[in-house]
Design a protein around this motif. Structure first.
Motif, PDB file in Angstrom:
ATOM      1  N   ARG A 164       0.843  -1.203   0.000  1.00  0.00           N
ATOM      2  CA  ARG A 164       0.000   0.000   0.000  1.00  0.00           C
ATOM      3  C   ARG A 164       0.871   1.243   0.000  1.00  0.00           C
ATOM      4  NH1 ARG A 164      -4.561   0.353   4.385  1.00  0.00           N
ATOM      5  NH2 ARG A 164      -6.053   1.316   2.983  1.00  0.00           N
ATOM      6  N   ILE A 212      -1.268   5.989  -4.492  1.00  0.00           N
ATOM      7  CA  ILE A 212      -1.600   4.927  -5.448  1.00  0.00           C
ATOM      8  C   ILE A 212      -2.729   4.041  -4.911  1.00  0.00           C
ATOM      9  CG2 ILE A 212      -0.727   2.925  -6.727  1.00  0.00           C
ATOM     10  CD1 ILE A 212       2.013   4.356  -6.742  1.00  0.00           C
ATOM     11  N   ASP A 213      -2.479   3.411  -3.779  1.00  0.00           N
ATOM     12  CA  ASP A 213      -3.544   2.556  -3.248  1.00  0.00           C
ATOM     13  C   ASP A 213      -3.723   2.684  -1.739  1.00  0.00           C
ATOM     14  OD1 ASP A 213      -1.179   1.296  -2.719  1.00  0.00           O
ATOM     15  OD2 ASP A 213      -1.516  -0.378  -4.085  1.00  0.00           O
ATOM     16  N   PHE A 214      -3.260   3.785  -1.201  1.00  0.00           N
ATOM     17  CA  PHE A 214      -3.607   4.150   0.178  1.00  0.00           C
ATOM     18  C   PHE A 214      -4.659   5.231   0.018  1.00  0.00           C
ATOM     19  CE2 PHE A 214      -2.903   6.601   4.148  1.00  0.00           C
ATOM     20  CZ  PHE A 214      -3.072   5.572   5.067  1.00  0.00           C
ATOM     21  N   LEU A 215      -5.912   4.770  -0.136  1.00  0.00           N
ATOM     22  CA  LEU A 215      -6.939   5.658  -0.681  1.00  0.00           C
ATOM     23  C   LEU A 215      -7.903   6.176   0.371  1.00  0.00           C
ATOM     24  CD1 LEU A 215      -7.700   3.645  -3.937  1.00  0.00           C
ATOM     25  CD2 LEU A 215      -6.367   5.741  -3.724  1.00  0.00           C
ATOM     26  N   TYR A 216      -7.384   6.787   1.389  1.00  0.00           N
ATOM     27  CA  TYR A 216      -8.303   7.382   2.355  1.00  0.00           C
ATOM     28  C   TYR A 216      -8.745   8.756   1.867  1.00  0.00           C
ATOM     29  CZ  TYR A 216      -7.478   3.608   5.523  1.00  0.00           C
ATOM     30  OH  TYR A 216      -7.434   2.379   6.072  1.00  0.00           O
ATOM     31  N   PRO A 217      -9.993   9.113   2.184  1.00  0.00           N
ATOM     32  CA  PRO A 217     -10.457  10.431   1.744  1.00  0.00           C
ATOM     33  C   PRO A 217      -9.753  11.550   2.508  1.00  0.00           C
ATOM     34  CG  PRO A 217     -12.126   9.337   3.096  1.00  0.00           C
ATOM     35  CD  PRO A 217     -11.029   8.345   2.882  1.00  0.00           C
ATOM     36  N   HIS A 218      -9.720  12.695   1.911  1.00  0.00           N
ATOM     37  CA  HIS A 218      -9.169  13.891   2.559  1.00  0.00           C
ATOM     38  C   HIS A 218      -9.974  14.227   3.815  1.00  0.00           C
ATOM     39  CE1 HIS A 218      -8.924  18.288   3.143  1.00  0.00           C
ATOM     40  NE2 HIS A 218      -7.722  18.224   2.617  1.00  0.00           N
ATOM     41  N   ASP A 219     -11.302  14.136   3.690  1.00  0.00           N
ATOM     42  CA  ASP A 219     -12.189  14.577   4.777  1.00  0.00           C
ATOM     43  C   ASP A 219     -12.510  13.469   5.773  1.00  0.00           C
ATOM     44  OD1 ASP A 219     -12.242  17.091   3.732  1.00  0.00           O
ATOM     45  OD2 ASP A 219     -14.194  16.895   2.766  1.00  0.00           O
ATOM     46  N   ILE A 220     -11.583  12.596   6.030  1.00  0.00           N
ATOM     47  CA  ILE A 220     -11.808  11.468   6.926  1.00  0.00           C
ATOM     48  C   ILE A 220     -12.236  11.965   8.319  1.00  0.00           C
ATOM     49  CG2 ILE A 220      -9.341  11.364   7.502  1.00  0.00           C
ATOM     50  CD1 ILE A 220      -9.609   8.313   7.540  1.00  0.00           C
TER      51      ILE A 220
END
Lengths: 280, 274
Positions: free
Chosen positions: B260, B264-272
């Motif tokens: 990860r 690329i594939d650490f796809l957490y949203p900005h607004d977590i």
């Protein structure tokens, strides 16, 4: 039958199940105080929308005890809310649950998961496959989630099962600010006008508000009767709980005045569809 | 040629104000910091920020360099006073010159970029001081054409007007009754005397915006846009700028080898959690 129908246009916190659960409880209590007999929340109301890798982390089985506080409130009020469902089949779905008297009546799994442009649902979730009209104390209800509503084929399946209420929890992002109203709102409302007119059921469209990563959800939730009248409508961009009086006689009246459902011949549809599928 | 459709500026204004509120408040901030240049973009963001956060929660930073036009700083002060926001003037001549004097014959572009990044450093420091988010003033035209300094004026917590073309910035600014003096001013980055955006871009914003609208929003091809009556050279110029500056608009590529990886594939949203 006349009753009070509540639509809860809320702004969930992205990925924060506990905070969102609290908000659901508050809003359900407010709906009860307004003497509503049913309250509908938006799509993914317990989790928020732009989850991406959070999807797996917020997925819950439909009978998880996390939902208990909501179940406990469902004695005098039916409740529809959205959540990321961890299926028994080990797949993840974008689901909406209908509960009544402490029991699950139905769970709809979103069928058409938009995956293009700003949408990436199929990357993280699986498709549902069933459109089911289920019995409630208000009549037959079919739930369709957001993009499902843009597929008239699914509305037809609801109609073919004599649905009285199509409930549409949504997370519809705003786009198109050229006209009086957001372009996407026009699209939704034109679709609803058409569906209620020809299928003679209510449309209960509940959109969220607020922003996830720049996507702004416009709100504008409404309840539309088969006559085209809106018995409740919420503002743009504001959290609101709206309660409208719904009369199921409107369905009966419309189906007598404009008796399309009486004319409808499912055999013709079925045979044609079968032929089309064979020839494809 | 086809004009960009008029927007419903009432609704756009409401939408952006809600956006600023949510981004600032949900991150547990109350305040916004804006670099105010005296130009239209930062003026517009200041007006919108005051509507969203209230004048007491908006901090304007006016950061002239010795070669900046005096009129720009005066206009920036005028905007700050009109809006009754907190503001501060920080002259960046000394801090910048202490570096420039090490480099004989430094070219204009390097000076411009450096000043932009110095302003960025001060803005982010002031954001920390004032418990605030940096509200960027980049508009869609400059972001898409890449006509801005990477990690300079592009650096911000949020882009409130990042989806408005420059010509739409003019329209909404008139709608919001931003003083004519600001709205009618010639667009300039003011990085050196006499600099004009439209000279540097080689076309007017009006024309570039119409081309970008056709290309970006309407997904028309280069040939289709030319056939609508636009000058081929200008169309190619716009597209070349868009493609040539894509690196500024994306996170830097990481050499991925783990399971990860950032971007690329650490796809957490900005607004977590917001």
């Amino acid at each position: 039958m006349k009753f009070n129908f509540a639509i809860a246009q809320i702004n969930p916190k992205l990925g924060d199940l506990k905070e969102n659960l609290k908000k659901h409880i508050d809003v359900i209590q407010q709906a009860k105080e307004s003497l509503a007999e049913i309250v509908v929340f938006p799509e993914l109301s317990l989790s928020g929308y732009c989850l991406r890798d959070l999807t797996m982390e917020v997925a819950i089985e439909k009978d998880d005890k996390f939902f208990n506080p909501i179940f406990k409130l469902s004695n005098n009020i039916d409740i529809v809310f959205g959540f990321v469902e961890k299926g028994k089949d080990k797949k993840i779905y974008n689901s909406a649950m209908y509960i009544s008297n402490g029991k699950i009546v139905h769970v709809h799994r979103k069928i058409y998961l938009p995956t293009h442009g700003m949408f990436e649902e199929l990357r993280f979730m699986s498709r549902g496959s069933e459109v089911k009209a289920f019995e409630t104390r208000f009549g037959k209800v079919t739930i369709l989630i957001c993009r499902d509503f843009f597929h008239p084929s699914l509305l037809f399946l609801a109609y073919a099962q004599d649905t009285d209420f199509v409930i549409v929890p949504s997370n519809m992002p705003l786009r198109g600010l050229n006209g009086q109203r957001p372009g996407i709102q026009e699209t939704v409302e034109k679709a609803a006008d058409t569906y209620v007119n020809f299928f003679a059921h209510f449309v209960v469209y509940v959109n969220r508000v607020g922003f996830d990563d720049g996507l702004g959800f416009y709100g504008g939730s409404f309840i539309e009767s088969p006559s085209g009248a809106k018995s409740a409508s919420a503002d743009l961009l504001k959290e609101q709980l709206k309660v409208g009086v719904v009369d199921t006689e409107d369905i009966y009246r419309k189906r007598q005045i404009f008796p399309l459902s009486r004319e409808e011949d499912l055999n013709i549809v079925y045979k044609n569809l079968e032929k089309i599928m064979e020839e494809r | 040629m086809i004009e960009i459709p008029n927007l419903n500026y009432n609704l756009v204004r409401k939408f952006i104000v809600e956006f600023i509120k949510e981004e600032v408040f949900s991150n547990n901030f109350k305040n916004g910091v804006i670099g105010i240049s005296g130009g239209i973009d930062s003026a517009l963001v200041s007006y919108l920020a005051v509507e969203a956060l209230g004048n007491k929660n908006v901090y304007g930073l006016i950061m002239p360099y010795k070669l900046s036009s005096k009129a720009s700083a005066e206009d920036a002060v005028m905007i700050s006073k009109t809006l009754k926001i907190n503001y501060e003037i920080i002259d960046i001549s000394d801090i910048s010159d202490s570096y420039f004097k090490l480099i004989p014959d430094i070219e204009k572009l390097r000076i411009g970029n450096f000043l932009s990044r110095i302003r960025m450093s001060i803005l982010f420091d002031k954001a920390r001081e004032n418990d605030a988010i940096v509200l960027g003033s980049s508009n869609k035209s400059e972001l898409m054409l890449g006509y801005s300094t990477w990690y300079g004026d592009m650096a911000a917590g949020i882009y409130p007007i990042g989806d408005l073309y420059k010509t739409q910035v003019f329209e909404i600014s008139r709608h919001m009754r931003i003083p004519d003096k600001i709205v009618e001013k010639e667009p300039t980055a003011d990085l050196w005397p006499g600099q004009r955006d439209e000279d540097e871009l080689g076309a007017t914003y009006k024309e570039l915006d119409q081309i970008m609208y056709q290309y970006i929003d309407e997904r028309k091809t280069e040939e289709e846009i030319v056939s609508l009556g636009f000058n081929k050279k200008t169309v190619l110029n716009a597209l070349r700028r868009i493609y040539g500056t894509q690196f500024k608009r994306t996170p830097p590529p990481t050499a991925k080898f783990s399971s990860r990886t950032l971007g690329i594939d650490f796809l957490y949203p900005h607004d977590i959690g917001k």
